[in-house]
Design an enzyme around this catalytic site. Structure first.
Site, PDB file in Angstrom:
ATOM      1  N   SER A 167     -52.460  20.795  97.423  1.00  0.00           N
ATOM      2  CA  SER A 167     -53.534  21.120  97.916  1.00  0.00           C
ATOM      3  C   SER A 167     -53.310  21.538  99.275  1.00  0.00           C
ATOM      4  O   SER A 167     -52.171  21.294  99.874  1.00  0.00           O
ATOM      5  CB  SER A 167     -54.458  20.111  98.116  1.00  0.00           C
ATOM      6  OG  SER A 167     -55.672  20.308  99.277  1.00  0.00           O
TER       7      SER A 167
ATOM      8  N   TYR B 107     -56.759  11.162 100.699  1.00  0.00           N
ATOM      9  CA  TYR B 107     -56.558  12.493  99.798  1.00  0.00           C
ATOM     10  C   TYR B 107     -55.477  13.386 100.486  1.00  0.00           C
ATOM     11  O   TYR B 107     -54.647  13.777  99.681  1.00  0.00           O
ATOM     12  CB  TYR B 107     -57.924  13.225  99.645  1.00  0.00           C
ATOM     13  CG  TYR B 107     -57.887  14.334  98.579  1.00  0.00           C
ATOM     14  CD1 TYR B 107     -57.685  14.352  97.455  1.00  0.00           C
ATOM     15  CD2 TYR B 107     -57.854  15.949  99.127  1.00  0.00           C
ATOM     16  CE1 TYR B 107     -57.476  15.379  96.371  1.00  0.00           C
ATOM     17  CE2 TYR B 107     -57.629  16.805  98.443  1.00  0.00           C
ATOM     18  CZ  TYR B 107     -57.542  16.675  96.968  1.00  0.00           C
ATOM     19  OH  TYR B 107     -57.260  17.666  96.051  1.00  0.00           O
TER      20      TYR B 107
HETATM   21  P1  NDP Z   1     -61.738  18.805  88.147  1.00  0.00           P
HETATM   22  O1  NDP Z   1     -62.435  17.535  88.570  1.00  0.00           O
HETATM   23  O2  NDP Z   1     -62.446  19.697  87.915  1.00  0.00           O
HETATM   24  O3  NDP Z   1     -60.296  18.093  87.341  1.00  0.00           O
HETATM   25  C1  NDP Z   1     -59.868  17.207  87.528  1.00  0.00           C
HETATM   26  C2  NDP Z   1     -59.025  16.988  86.282  1.00  0.00           C
HETATM   27  O4  NDP Z   1     -58.182  15.701  86.344  1.00  0.00           O
HETATM   28  C3  NDP Z   1     -60.035  16.674  85.092  1.00  0.00           C
HETATM   29  O5  NDP Z   1     -59.770  17.200  83.988  1.00  0.00           O
HETATM   30  C4  NDP Z   1     -59.887  15.082  85.106  1.00  0.00           C
HETATM   31  O6  NDP Z   1     -60.104  14.630  83.622  1.00  0.00           O
HETATM   32  C5  NDP Z   1     -58.448  14.924  85.363  1.00  0.00           C
HETATM   33  N1  NDP Z   1     -58.174  13.755  85.858  1.00  0.00           N
HETATM   34  C6  NDP Z   1     -58.779  13.025  86.763  1.00  0.00           C
HETATM   35  N2  NDP Z   1     -58.175  11.669  86.736  1.00  0.00           N
HETATM   36  C7  NDP Z   1     -57.323  11.422  85.523  1.00  0.00           C
HETATM   37  C8  NDP Z   1     -56.651  10.638  85.245  1.00  0.00           C
HETATM   38  N3  NDP Z   1     -56.397   9.229  85.792  1.00  0.00           N
HETATM   39  N4  NDP Z   1     -55.582  10.846  84.014  1.00  0.00           N
HETATM   40  C9  NDP Z   1     -55.751  11.905  83.679  1.00  0.00           C
HETATM   41  N5  NDP Z   1     -56.450  12.869  83.847  1.00  0.00           N
HETATM   42  C10 NDP Z   1     -57.384  12.872  85.168  1.00  0.00           C
HETATM   43  O7  NDP Z   1     -60.944  19.224  89.706  1.00  0.00           O
HETATM   44  P2  NDP Z   1     -60.147  20.425  89.877  1.00  0.00           P
HETATM   45  O8  NDP Z   1     -59.828  21.301  88.552  1.00  0.00           O
HETATM   46  O9  NDP Z   1     -60.238  21.123  91.182  1.00  0.00           O
HETATM   47  O10 NDP Z   1     -58.607  19.690  90.281  1.00  0.00           O
HETATM   48  C11 NDP Z   1     -57.302  19.921  89.820  1.00  0.00           C
HETATM   49  C12 NDP Z   1     -56.502  19.667  90.563  1.00  0.00           C
HETATM   50  O11 NDP Z   1     -56.322  20.472  91.625  1.00  0.00           O
HETATM   51  C13 NDP Z   1     -56.362  18.273  91.231  1.00  0.00           C
HETATM   52  O12 NDP Z   1     -55.143  17.830  91.449  1.00  0.00           O
HETATM   53  C14 NDP Z   1     -57.079  18.691  92.534  1.00  0.00           C
HETATM   54  O13 NDP Z   1     -56.496  17.443  93.741  1.00  0.00           O
HETATM   55  C15 NDP Z   1     -56.403  20.132  93.060  1.00  0.00           C
HETATM   56  N6  NDP Z   1     -57.148  20.860  93.942  1.00  0.00           N
HETATM   57  C16 NDP Z   1     -58.282  21.168  93.793  1.00  0.00           C
HETATM   58  C17 NDP Z   1     -58.898  21.692  94.712  1.00  0.00           C
HETATM   59  C18 NDP Z   1     -60.395  22.400  94.554  1.00  0.00           C
HETATM   60  O14 NDP Z   1     -61.065  22.752  95.594  1.00  0.00           O
HETATM   61  N7  NDP Z   1     -60.955  22.573  93.422  1.00  0.00           N
HETATM   62  C19 NDP Z   1     -58.420  22.285  95.913  1.00  0.00           C
HETATM   63  C20 NDP Z   1     -57.058  21.994  95.981  1.00  0.00           C
HETATM   64  C21 NDP Z   1     -56.445  21.045  95.077  1.00  0.00           C
HETATM   65  P3  NDP Z   1     -60.823  13.406  82.991  1.00  0.00           P
HETATM   66  O15 NDP Z   1     -62.093  13.116  84.046  1.00  0.00           O
HETATM   67  O16 NDP Z   1     -61.239  13.849  81.705  1.00  0.00           O
HETATM   68  O17 NDP Z   1     -59.720  12.349  82.896  1.00  0.00           O
END
Ligand code: NDP
Length: 259
Positions: A151, A164
């Site tokens: 990020s 975070y």
């Molecule tokens: P979402 O919340 O839409 O997606 C997050 C995903 O991670 C979901 O599919 C969730 O699935 C999964 N997840 C969370 N915890 C677990 C776990 N313990 N085991 C397996 N899967 C898990 O967010 P984003 O798509 O935005 O995030 C994706 C990545 O991008 C993250 O690492 C986030 O930190 C990073 N990011 C996002 C930004 C943004 O502004 N959107 C900016 C910078 C980085 P489920 O709950 O079904 O397990």
């Protein structure tokens, strides 16, 4: 009759092309960036292993040549079993995208330490788990790519992002170390640092004032137009470069995001 034969041979050619495409493993594929990546890589003909806790969301995509498994990335044993199962069906993992993550914003002075622990477990240890599962095979084959989703909060500080930021600085650091460890084995390790993008991510934060403040900040810095698909396309682009070319660190944000 000849039309049917032509269709058959076309189907055969498409199936063969799909078999030649290599296995892509995506964590956090049930929403946001992960879901968009899953659709793109499926369109490109890759067999897929999709991992997250909400199995039904991944299955609802109905993607071809795809194994979906309910896996928490902090559960190393379950994570590895899913990878081994998909590899038995589709061959070795050529790309692992460590994308799963949680963002629980909070003031260091008052945030519940359980939230810090969850972010460290998922965002840092989950990424280490994924890397350790695929690294030995990639080293042996002398090819493969690991893309870790960090990020901009892993490059610079933001208020209320204490744990975070710590977790994402961690992802940047461990990606840099892994890159050095794997360079001699011709395995690429990249990390991507997105700015703010509309997904379900903010939904993990429990403090409603902080959620409101974050949304106001996003509007004020102009981070409103970039989409999860834009991020997914960038990851796909980086992967599709020749194995000899590594984009190492990608920073991507809305053009109007000024922070
Ligand atoms: P979402 O919340 O839409 O997606 C997050 C995903 O991670 C979901 O599919 C969730 O699935 C999964 N997840 C969370 N915890 C677990 C776990 N313990 N085991 C397996 N899967 C898990 O967010 P984003 O798509 O935005 O995030 C994706 C990545 O991008 C993250 O690492 C986030 O930190 C990073 N990011 C996002 C930004 C943004 O502004 N959107 C900016 C910078 C980085 P489920 O709950 O079904 O397990």
């Amino acid at each position: 009759m000849s039309g049917i034969l032509e269709l058959d041979s076309l189907t055969q050619r498409i199936n063969q092309m799909n078999m030649e495409r290599k296995l892509v493993v995506i964590t956090g594929a049930s929403s946001g960036f992960g879901r968009e990546m899953a659709k793109l890589f499926a369109e490109a003909g890759h067999p897929l292993l999709l991992l997250a806790r909400r199995l039904e969301k991944m299955e609802a995509l109905e993607l071809p040549h795809t194994v979906c498994r309910k896996v928490d990335v902090t559960d190393r044993v379950g994570f590895e079993a899913a990878v081994l199962e998909a590899e038995a069906e589709f061959g070795p993992t050529d790309l692992l995208v460590n994308n799963a993550g949680v963002m629980m914003l909070g003031d260091i002075a008052s945030q519940n330490p359980q939230e810090w622990k969850l972010m460290m477990d998922v965002n840092v240890l989950g990424v280490l788990n994924g890397m350790q599962i695929v690294m030995p095979g990639m080293k042996e084959r002398k090819t493969g790519t690991i893309i870790n989703v960090a990020s901009i909060a892993g490059l610079q500080p933001f208020a209320n992002h204490g744990a975070y930021c710590a977790s994402k600085y961690g992802v940047v650091g461990l990606s840099q170390v892994a890159r050095a460890e794997l360079a001699a084995h011709n395995v690429r390790v990249l990390h991507i640092c997105p700015g703010a993008v509309e997904t379900e991510l903010l939904g993990h934060t429990t403090d409603s004032n902080i959620i409101k403040g974050y949304n106001e900040w996003k509007e004020s810095v102009g981070a409103t137009n970039i989409t999860a698909l834009d991020v997914a396309r960038t990851i796909q682009f980086a992967y599709e470069l020749p194995q000899s070319v590594s984009l190492r660190e990608i920073v991507i944000a809305d053009t109007q995001q000024d922070a």
